[in-house]
Design a protein around this motif. Structure first.
Motif, PDB file in Angstrom:
ATOM      1  N   LYS A 109       0.893  -1.229  -0.061  1.00 46.57           N
ATOM      2  CA  LYS A 109      -0.122   0.025   0.042  1.00 46.57           C
ATOM      3  C   LYS A 109       0.890   1.536   0.008  1.00 46.57           C
ATOM      4  O   LYS A 109       0.537   2.098  -0.825  1.00 46.57           O
ATOM      5  N   GLU A 110       1.792   1.222   0.770  1.00 43.07           N
ATOM      6  CA  GLU A 110       2.562   2.441   1.100  1.00 43.07           C
ATOM      7  C   GLU A 110       3.482   2.743  -0.362  1.00 43.07           C
ATOM      8  O   GLU A 110       3.971   3.681  -0.494  1.00 43.07           O
ATOM      9  N   VAL A 111       3.948   1.680  -0.608  1.00 50.07           N
ATOM     10  CA  VAL A 111       4.779   1.747  -2.004  1.00 50.07           C
ATOM     11  C   VAL A 111       3.889   2.224  -3.114  1.00 50.07           C
ATOM     12  O   VAL A 111       4.494   3.301  -4.033  1.00 50.07           O
ATOM     13  N   LEU A 112       2.589   1.741  -3.259  1.00 52.00           N
ATOM     14  CA  LEU A 112       1.612   2.263  -4.286  1.00 52.00           C
ATOM     15  C   LEU A 112       1.402   3.759  -4.063  1.00 52.00           C
ATOM     16  O   LEU A 112       0.936   4.436  -5.053  1.00 52.00           O
ATOM     17  N   GLU A 113       1.305   4.267  -3.070  1.00 51.67           N
ATOM     18  CA  GLU A 113       1.405   5.590  -2.534  1.00 51.67           C
ATOM     19  C   GLU A 113       2.284   6.474  -3.428  1.00 51.67           C
ATOM     20  O   GLU A 113       1.929   7.582  -4.012  1.00 51.67           O
ATOM     21  N   ARG A 114       3.457   6.085  -3.333  1.00 49.69           N
ATOM     22  CA  ARG A 114       4.483   6.732  -4.292  1.00 49.69           C
ATOM     23  C   ARG A 114       4.466   6.450  -5.636  1.00 49.69           C
ATOM     24  O   ARG A 114       4.682   7.412  -6.572  1.00 49.69           O
ATOM     25  N   VAL A 115       4.140   5.259  -6.147  1.00 49.70           N
ATOM     26  CA  VAL A 115       3.901   4.937  -7.650  1.00 49.70           C
ATOM     27  C   VAL A 115       2.641   4.123  -7.844  1.00 49.70           C
ATOM     28  O   VAL A 115       2.396   2.962  -8.087  1.00 49.70           O
ATOM     29  N   PRO A 116       1.456   5.303  -7.890  1.00 50.04           N
ATOM     30  CA  PRO A 116       0.107   4.463  -7.964  1.00 50.04           C
ATOM     31  C   PRO A 116      -0.047   3.584  -9.347  1.00 50.04           C
ATOM     32  O   PRO A 116      -1.016   2.926  -9.311  1.00 50.04           O
ATOM     33  N   GLU A 117       0.762   3.971 -10.179  1.00 47.89           N
ATOM     34  CA  GLU A 117       0.564   3.470 -11.810  1.00 47.89           C
ATOM     35  C   GLU A 117       1.374   1.916 -11.574  1.00 47.89           C
ATOM     36  O   GLU A 117       0.928   1.175 -12.618  1.00 47.89           O
ATOM     37  N   ALA A 118       2.067   1.590 -10.651  1.00 44.97           N
ATOM     38  CA  ALA A 118       2.773   0.167 -10.821  1.00 44.97           C
ATOM     39  C   ALA A 118       1.772  -0.857 -11.002  1.00 44.97           C
ATOM     40  O   ALA A 118       0.568  -0.959 -10.180  1.00 44.97           O
ATOM     41  N   GLN A 119       2.217  -1.852 -11.462  1.00 43.54           N
ATOM     42  CA  GLN A 119       1.412  -3.090 -11.782  1.00 43.54           C
ATOM     43  C   GLN A 119       1.836  -4.006 -10.383  1.00 43.54           C
ATOM     44  O   GLN A 119       2.656  -3.975  -9.849  1.00 43.54           O
ATOM     45  N   VAL A 120       0.709  -4.504  -9.827  1.00 36.90           N
ATOM     46  CA  VAL A 120       0.759  -5.494  -8.850  1.00 36.90           C
ATOM     47  C   VAL A 120       0.463  -6.848  -9.302  1.00 36.90           C
ATOM     48  O   VAL A 120      -0.824  -6.867  -9.424  1.00 36.90           O
ATOM     49  N   ILE A 121       1.192  -7.650  -9.285  1.00 40.28           N
ATOM     50  CA  ILE A 121       1.049  -9.124  -9.723  1.00 40.28           C
ATOM     51  C   ILE A 121       1.116 -10.023  -8.542  1.00 40.28           C
ATOM     52  O   ILE A 121       2.113 -10.335  -7.972  1.00 40.28           O
ATOM     53  N   ALA A 122       0.100 -10.879  -8.935  1.00 39.72           N
ATOM     54  CA  ALA A 122       0.082 -12.095  -7.646  1.00 39.72           C
ATOM     55  C   ALA A 122      -0.819 -13.162  -8.689  1.00 39.72           C
ATOM     56  O   ALA A 122      -1.552 -12.752  -9.716  1.00 39.72           O
ATOM     57  N   HIS A 123      -0.916 -14.287  -8.085  1.00 36.55           N
ATOM     58  CA  HIS A 123      -1.549 -15.371  -8.711  1.00 36.55           C
ATOM     59  C   HIS A 123      -2.948 -15.025  -8.704  1.00 36.55           C
ATOM     60  O   HIS A 123      -3.700 -14.423  -7.792  1.00 36.55           O
TER      61      HIS A 123
END
Ligand SMILES: [Zn+2]
Length: 258
Positions: A64-78
């Motif tokens: 969550k906190e990393v995404l606050e910095r880079v909201p456009e990042a892809q978050v990949i999981a199964h």
């Protein structure tokens, strides 16, 4: 590609994978944000993705906190971890190809056993694999959401990768895993030699990560279930028979109380 090991929490690692051509990066399992963001700043790279091996808090706690910095990042999981991984916006399945640009190319290996949605990120061109809590150095994760059959199949798949593949897992458990392995297979000199080498690394403050598939075949008792000495030790600890899964299950139960 650069692989930067980032110590997090008590004994976790996140990994920052940096493409040398594009200066873009992805982070594997940011269990906490601060050390990860610091490492991104130190290297001056642009984060484009968070790759999570499974849903446990000590692997996704920093999402969550990393995404606050880079909201456009892809978050990949199964795909089966939908609803369990904060910010997940890409839902992958076994064998799927991940393309985060430049050298940041990976193949998904679905390896249930530790959790039902556990995956590894295999980067053939980089000869590297990120295994979370499935395959540890000379060990494996506990069976929280899976069966011995599933975990044994997952470990077999990972240790069938090319022998020179470098493995990066989720926790620095290597020395304690090797202590257990030495009890199970006391005549295996490679276990003793590896323990000495890892002790030297740890004494120097270095992680034991980036170990090779070949080392696992030689010293990971959880995949060495066909060795007569390992089978005998497992029998003495209650294995019902000498089948690989029965031997594996007995070793895993033994390690749980070791
Ligand atoms: Zn876990």
């Amino acid at each position: 590609m650069q692989i930067v090991s980032i110590p997090c929490r008590a004994d976790n690692y996140a990994y920052l994978l940096i493409c040398d051509k594009t200066q873009r990066a992805v982070v594997v399992d940011p269990s906490e944000a601060e050390p990860v963001l610091k490492t991104i700043d130190t290297h001056g790279v642009k984060l484009v993705g968070i790759w999570n091996t499974h849903h446990h808090y000590d692997h996704v706690g920093g999402n969550k906190e990393v995404l606050e910095r880079v909201p456009e990042a892809q978050v990949i999981a199964h795909e089966s971890d939908r609803g369990r991984v904060p910010g997940q916006n890409v839902f992958v399945s076994d064998g799927e190809h991940i393309d985060a640009g430049g050298e940041l190319q990976a193949q998904v290996i679905f390896n249930p056993g530790h959790t039902s949605g556990a995956i590894s990120f295999y980067m053939p061109a980089q000869q590297a694999v990120f295994t979370g809590d499935t395959l540890f150095a000379s060990g494996c994760g506990r069976l929280f959401e899976g069966t011995p059959q599933q975990m044994f199949a997952s470990l077999t798949a990972l240790t069938s990768l090319p022998a020179d593949t470098r493995i990066y897992c989720g926790h620095e458990y290597t020395l304690s895993n090797l202590r257990f392995a030495a009890v199970v297979e006391p005549k295996n000199t490679e276990i003793q030699e590896r323990a000495q080498a890892v002790q030297a690394l740890r004494d120097a403050g270095e992680p034991s990560m980036g170990f090779r598939v070949a080392e696992e075949r030689a010293t990971n008792i959880f995949v060495r279930v066909g060795e007569p000495g390992v089978m005998a030790a497992a029998r003495a600890e209650g294995a019902e028979d000498d089948s690989p899964v029965a031997v594996f299950a007995a070793l895993r139960r033994w390690k749980d109380r070791f």
